[in-house]
Design a protein around this motif. Structure first.
Motif, PDB file in Angstrom:
ATOM      1  N   MET A   1      84.978   4.987  -4.990  1.00 21.22           N
ATOM      2  CA  MET A   1      84.831   4.534  -3.635  1.00 21.22           C
ATOM      3  C   MET A   1      85.100   5.726  -2.723  1.00 21.22           C
ATOM      4  O   MET A   1      86.013   6.499  -2.922  1.00 21.22           O
ATOM      5  CB  MET A   1      85.834   3.411  -3.365  1.00 21.22           C
ATOM      6  N   GLY A   2      84.295   5.866  -1.713  1.00 24.98           N
ATOM      7  CA  GLY A   2      84.472   6.956  -0.762  1.00 24.98           C
ATOM      8  C   GLY A   2      84.474   6.417   0.654  1.00 24.98           C
ATOM      9  O   GLY A   2      84.561   5.223   0.892  1.00 24.98           O
ATOM     10  N   GLY A   3      84.368   7.304   1.590  1.00 24.03           N
ATOM     11  CA  GLY A   3      84.367   6.918   2.990  1.00 24.03           C
ATOM     12  C   GLY A   3      85.750   6.532   3.463  1.00 24.03           C
ATOM     13  O   GLY A   3      86.760   6.790   2.811  1.00 24.03           O
ATOM     14  N   ILE A   9      95.579   2.693   5.501  1.00 21.81           N
ATOM     15  CA  ILE A   9      95.623   2.560   6.957  1.00 21.81           C
ATOM     16  C   ILE A   9      96.469   3.666   7.584  1.00 21.81           C
ATOM     17  O   ILE A   9      96.095   4.256   8.600  1.00 21.81           O
ATOM     18  CB  ILE A   9      96.172   1.165   7.364  1.00 21.81           C
ATOM     19  N   ALA A  10      97.610   3.982   6.988  1.00 23.76           N
ATOM     20  CA  ALA A  10      98.484   5.016   7.538  1.00 23.76           C
ATOM     21  C   ALA A  10      97.778   6.371   7.568  1.00 23.76           C
ATOM     22  O   ALA A  10      97.907   7.126   8.536  1.00 23.76           O
ATOM     23  CB  ALA A  10      99.763   5.110   6.726  1.00 23.76           C
ATOM     24  N   GLU A  11      97.010   6.681   6.515  1.00 23.05           N
ATOM     25  CA  GLU A  11      96.273   7.939   6.480  1.00 23.05           C
ATOM     26  C   GLU A  11      95.174   7.963   7.531  1.00 23.05           C
ATOM     27  O   GLU A  11      94.941   8.982   8.177  1.00 23.05           O
ATOM     28  CB  GLU A  11      95.688   8.173   5.090  1.00 23.05           C
ATOM     29  N   GLN A  12      94.490   6.842   7.712  1.00 17.42           N
ATOM     30  CA  GLN A  12      93.450   6.753   8.733  1.00 17.42           C
ATOM     31  C   GLN A  12      94.050   6.975  10.111  1.00 17.42           C
ATOM     32  O   GLN A  12      93.506   7.731  10.928  1.00 17.42           O
ATOM     33  CB  GLN A  12      92.752   5.399   8.690  1.00 17.42           C
ATOM     34  N   PRO A  39      86.338  19.765  19.500  1.00 20.51           N
ATOM     35  CA  PRO A  39      86.760  19.571  18.106  1.00 20.51           C
ATOM     36  C   PRO A  39      85.942  18.461  17.453  1.00 20.51           C
ATOM     37  O   PRO A  39      85.601  17.462  18.088  1.00 20.51           O
ATOM     38  CB  PRO A  39      88.236  19.186  18.221  1.00 20.51           C
ATOM     39  N   LYS A  40      85.624  18.675  16.199  1.00 17.05           N
ATOM     40  CA  LYS A  40      84.835  17.683  15.453  1.00 17.05           C
ATOM     41  C   LYS A  40      85.764  16.603  14.906  1.00 17.05           C
ATOM     42  O   LYS A  40      86.889  16.890  14.510  1.00 17.05           O
ATOM     43  CB  LYS A  40      84.106  18.362  14.315  1.00 17.05           C
ATOM     44  N   PRO A  41      85.283  15.367  14.877  1.00 22.27           N
ATOM     45  CA  PRO A  41      86.112  14.314  14.281  1.00 22.27           C
ATOM     46  C   PRO A  41      86.261  14.555  12.776  1.00 22.27           C
ATOM     47  O   PRO A  41      85.429  15.220  12.160  1.00 22.27           O
ATOM     48  CB  PRO A  41      85.334  13.033  14.556  1.00 22.27           C
ATOM     49  N   PRO A  42      87.321  14.019  12.176  1.00 14.91           N
ATOM     50  CA  PRO A  42      87.528  14.245  10.740  1.00 14.91           C
ATOM     51  C   PRO A  42      86.424  13.591   9.905  1.00 14.91           C
ATOM     52  O   PRO A  42      85.895  12.540  10.261  1.00 14.91           O
ATOM     53  CB  PRO A  42      88.887  13.597  10.460  1.00 14.91           C
ATOM     54  N   GLU A  43      86.085  14.262   8.833  1.00 15.53           N
ATOM     55  CA  GLU A  43      85.087  13.727   7.903  1.00 15.53           C
ATOM     56  C   GLU A  43      85.743  12.683   7.005  1.00 15.53           C
ATOM     57  O   GLU A  43      86.877  12.878   6.559  1.00 15.53           O
ATOM     58  CB  GLU A  43      84.542  14.849   7.019  1.00 15.53           C
TER      59      GLU A  43
END
Length: 83
Positions: A1-3, A9-12, A39-43
């Protein structure tokens, strides 16, 4: 699973907070005031299969590069020096 589903939730929230802080710092800089170099949003993290596929492609590219280098070196050593 990716994305984004791969993260807890804490990491997000941590990634979103870091991005928000970097945007705030950027807005106060000269670049931010003129609207440049935002700045670019995180991938989102890559899935297991996508990461494996990219690693395999990278390995194949490196192997091809090594072969080209070896062939170039072999041609270089077989040349006779010009007098």
């Amino acid at each position: 699973m990716g994305g984004w589903n791969a993260l807890a939730i804490a990491e997000q929230l941590a990634q979103e907070t870091i991005h928000a802080l970097s945007v705030l710092a950027w807005q106060q800089s000269k670049d931010g005031q003129s609207g440049r170099n935002a700045p670019k949003p995180p991938e989102p993290p890559k899935g297991k299969y996508q990461a494996e596929h990219e690693a395999r492609e990278r390995s194949e590219r490196l192997a091809a590069k090594a072969e080209r280098h070896a062939a170039r070196m072999a041609r270089r050593t077989t040349r006779t020096p010009s007098a």
